[in-house]
Write a protein that holds these residues in place. Structure first.
Motif, PDB file in Angstrom:
ATOM      1  N   GLU A  14       0.881  -1.164   0.000  1.00  0.00           N
ATOM      2  CA  GLU A  14       0.000   0.000   0.000  1.00  0.00           C
ATOM      3  C   GLU A  14       0.914   1.207   0.000  1.00  0.00           C
ATOM      4  OE1 GLU A  14      -2.939  -0.345   3.115  1.00  0.00           O
ATOM      5  OE2 GLU A  14      -4.021  -1.802   1.873  1.00  0.00           O
ATOM      6  N   ARG A  73       1.534  11.644   1.468  1.00  0.00           N
ATOM      7  CA  ARG A  73       0.962  12.648   2.378  1.00  0.00           C
ATOM      8  C   ARG A  73       1.456  14.039   2.019  1.00  0.00           C
ATOM      9  NH1 ARG A  73      -0.750   9.695   7.018  1.00  0.00           N
ATOM     10  NH2 ARG A  73       0.199   7.626   7.024  1.00  0.00           N
ATOM     11  N   SER A 110      -2.490   8.196  10.983  1.00  0.00           N
ATOM     12  CA  SER A 110      -1.436   7.425  11.651  1.00  0.00           C
ATOM     13  C   SER A 110      -0.111   8.177  11.695  1.00  0.00           C
ATOM     14  CB  SER A 110      -1.265   6.063  10.982  1.00  0.00           C
ATOM     15  OG  SER A 110      -0.684   6.211   9.719  1.00  0.00           O
ATOM     16  N   ASP A 128      -3.932  13.291   2.184  1.00  0.00           N
ATOM     17  CA  ASP A 128      -3.130  12.072   1.976  1.00  0.00           C
ATOM     18  C   ASP A 128      -3.981  11.048   1.235  1.00  0.00           C
ATOM     19  OD1 ASP A 128      -4.836  10.871   3.881  1.00  0.00           O
ATOM     20  OD2 ASP A 128      -3.442  11.221   5.525  1.00  0.00           O
ATOM     21  N   LYS A 131      -3.992   6.590  -0.335  1.00  0.00           N
ATOM     22  CA  LYS A 131      -3.357   5.276  -0.494  1.00  0.00           C
ATOM     23  C   LYS A 131      -3.556   4.792  -1.922  1.00  0.00           C
ATOM     24  CE  LYS A 131      -5.582   1.656  -0.116  1.00  0.00           C
ATOM     25  NZ  LYS A 131      -6.198   0.689  -1.083  1.00  0.00           N
ATOM     26  N   THR A 141     -10.197   6.043   0.343  1.00  0.00           N
ATOM     27  CA  THR A 141      -8.736   5.858   0.285  1.00  0.00           C
ATOM     28  C   THR A 141      -7.959   7.185   0.298  1.00  0.00           C
ATOM     29  OG1 THR A 141      -8.713   5.833  -2.146  1.00  0.00           O
ATOM     30  CG2 THR A 141      -9.029   3.716  -1.042  1.00  0.00           C
ATOM     31  N   ARG A 182      -7.834  11.369   2.056  1.00  0.00           N
ATOM     32  CA  ARG A 182      -8.403  12.367   2.970  1.00  0.00           C
ATOM     33  C   ARG A 182      -8.595  13.648   2.183  1.00  0.00           C
ATOM     34  NH1 ARG A 182      -5.142   9.781   7.213  1.00  0.00           N
ATOM     35  NH2 ARG A 182      -6.660   8.957   8.715  1.00  0.00           N
ATOM     36  N   ARG A 190     -14.803   6.573  10.349  1.00  0.00           N
ATOM     37  CA  ARG A 190     -13.819   6.047  11.304  1.00  0.00           C
ATOM     38  C   ARG A 190     -13.997   6.679  12.679  1.00  0.00           C
ATOM     39  NH1 ARG A 190      -9.990   7.466   7.039  1.00  0.00           N
ATOM     40  NH2 ARG A 190      -9.421   5.630   5.812  1.00  0.00           N
TER      41      ARG A 190
HETATM   42  N1  UDP Z   1      -5.629   4.260   3.730  1.00  0.00           N
HETATM   43  C1  UDP Z   1      -6.369   3.356   3.002  1.00  0.00           C
HETATM   44  N2  UDP Z   1      -6.354   2.037   3.366  1.00  0.00           N
HETATM   45  C2  UDP Z   1      -5.627   1.583   4.423  1.00  0.00           C
HETATM   46  C3  UDP Z   1      -4.885   2.515   5.173  1.00  0.00           C
HETATM   47  C4  UDP Z   1      -4.904   3.848   4.791  1.00  0.00           C
HETATM   48  O1  UDP Z   1      -7.016   3.720   2.025  1.00  0.00           O
HETATM   49  O2  UDP Z   1      -5.648   0.372   4.695  1.00  0.00           O
HETATM   50  C5  UDP Z   1      -5.616   5.689   3.345  1.00  0.00           C
HETATM   51  C6  UDP Z   1      -6.401   6.553   4.313  1.00  0.00           C
HETATM   52  O3  UDP Z   1      -7.724   6.739   3.840  1.00  0.00           O
HETATM   53  C7  UDP Z   1      -5.636   7.863   4.274  1.00  0.00           C
HETATM   54  C8  UDP Z   1      -4.206   7.462   3.946  1.00  0.00           C
HETATM   55  O4  UDP Z   1      -4.285   6.156   3.391  1.00  0.00           O
HETATM   56  O5  UDP Z   1      -6.114   8.681   3.225  1.00  0.00           O
HETATM   57  C9  UDP Z   1      -3.292   7.466   5.134  1.00  0.00           C
HETATM   58  O6  UDP Z   1      -3.846   6.705   6.164  1.00  0.00           O
HETATM   59  P1  UDP Z   1      -3.148   6.583   7.586  1.00  0.00           P
HETATM   60  O7  UDP Z   1      -1.842   5.898   7.433  1.00  0.00           O
HETATM   61  O8  UDP Z   1      -3.107   7.923   8.230  1.00  0.00           O
HETATM   62  O9  UDP Z   1      -4.010   5.547   8.374  1.00  0.00           O
HETATM   63  P2  UDP Z   1      -5.353   5.620   9.203  1.00  0.00           P
HETATM   64  O10 UDP Z   1      -5.378   6.872   9.978  1.00  0.00           O
HETATM   65  O11 UDP Z   1      -6.413   5.514   8.162  1.00  0.00           O
HETATM   66  O12 UDP Z   1      -5.226   4.394  10.044  1.00  0.00           O
END
Ligand code: UDP
Ligand code: ADP
Length: 237
Positions: free
Chosen positions: A90, A94, A100, A175, A177, A198, A200, A216
């Motif tokens: 994945e 960002r 995260s 951000d 994915k 997927t 933000r 979430r």
């Molecule tokens: N994201 C995703 N699938 C995943 C993990 C993250 O589509 O399994 C996307 C999420 O929507 C965000 C970006 O990747 O736009 C970054 O996500 P982050 O690592 O901050 O994780 P989260 O807060 O969603 O656990």
């Protein structure tokens, strides 16, 4: 083009085979999950928004030189795509601290970076998609050096195209994915989806969240947020 057997049912989509072994049909569901499947729910109309939005963005990216799996939209929820072997990484880009990243490094959300960042997670549900660096990805033979270079180049290109595209719609791309796949000849293409599930998206003026974080974080207004971002994306169609 018609579906034959179901190949896979994921958390948000079903994937079907077709008479053409190089093509499959994805069908977008309204099911929503978060926190590695621990939180489950439904977002009415999400499948339609994600299908149509992802298809529009993939077509835009193709025009800008990023090859994708997109072939043809069949209906509100169904699309023909090139069948790929998904690279089990994945790819997360960002522009602004959130989620995260903010948690891991103990910073607030909303800090704009001078340069976009990239990180990889190993796409493995049993392990909870752990963060991985490129050396580890190579050691595990998840992709070759050349493939990782190609993926990085495409991912930053996707960011440039989408950041500008959403800015014009009054939306900050915080951000997102991406997933990439390999065609039978080894070509790397952008696969899976690009949607409020997927990415933000924050309203430029109000910082209102127009994405899955509303689900979430139990913020309410989930369906309306999907409708709003969809309205903006389709307004210029
Ligand atoms: N994201 C995703 N699938 C995943 C993990 C993250 O589509 O399994 C996307 C999420 O929507 C965000 C970006 O990747 O736009 C970054 O996500 P982050 O690592 O901050 O994780 P989260 O807060 O969603 O656990
Ligand atoms: P998950 O597997 O994370 O629950 P989904 O519900 O979105 O996710 O399921 C769709 C599955 O299809 C994902 O595993 C994704 O990697 C895979 N996929 C996406 N695009 C393609 C493609 N073009 N060819 C084959 N598989 C794909």
């Amino acid at each position: 083009m018609e579906k034959t057997v179901q190949l896979y049912e994921g958390k948000a989509k079903k994937v079907y085979a077709t008479a053409d072994e190089n093509l499959c049909i994805v069908s977008y569901k309204d099911d929503a999950t978060a926190f590695n499947g621990l939180k489950k729910g439904t977002i009415a109309g999400k499948g339609v928004v994600n299908n149509r939005m992802s298809n529009m963005l993939m077509q835009l990216l193709e025009k800008q030189g990023v090859p994708t799996h997109y072939v043809e939209e069949l209906s509100d929820r169904e699309t023909v795509v090139k069948k790929v072997k998904i690279v089990p990484l994945e790819v997360i880009i960002r522009n602004v601290s959130a989620g995260s990243f903010a948690k891991r490094y103990g910073v607030e959300e909303g800090i704009a970076f001078d340069e976009p960042t990239i990180e990889f997670s190993y796409k493995n549900d049993d392990l909870g998609d752990p963060l991985i660096n490129t050396y580890h990805a190579l050691a595990l033979k998840l992709a070759t050096k050349q493939e990782i270079e190609t993926i990085k180049t495409y991912a930053f290109k996707v960011n440039e195209v989408l950041k500008n595209y959403f800015a014009a719609l009054g939306v900050r791309l915080i951000d997102f994915k991406l997933e990439f796949g390999k065609l039978p000849d080894g070509t790397i293409v952008l696969a899976d989806e690009i949607s409020p599930d997927t990415c933000r998206f924050w309203d430029i003026k109000t910082n209102e969240k127009l994405d899955k974080d509303r689900f979430r974080r139990d913020m309410g207004g989930v369906e309306d947020a999907y409708k709003e971002i969809f309205k903006r994306v389709t307004a210029g169609e």
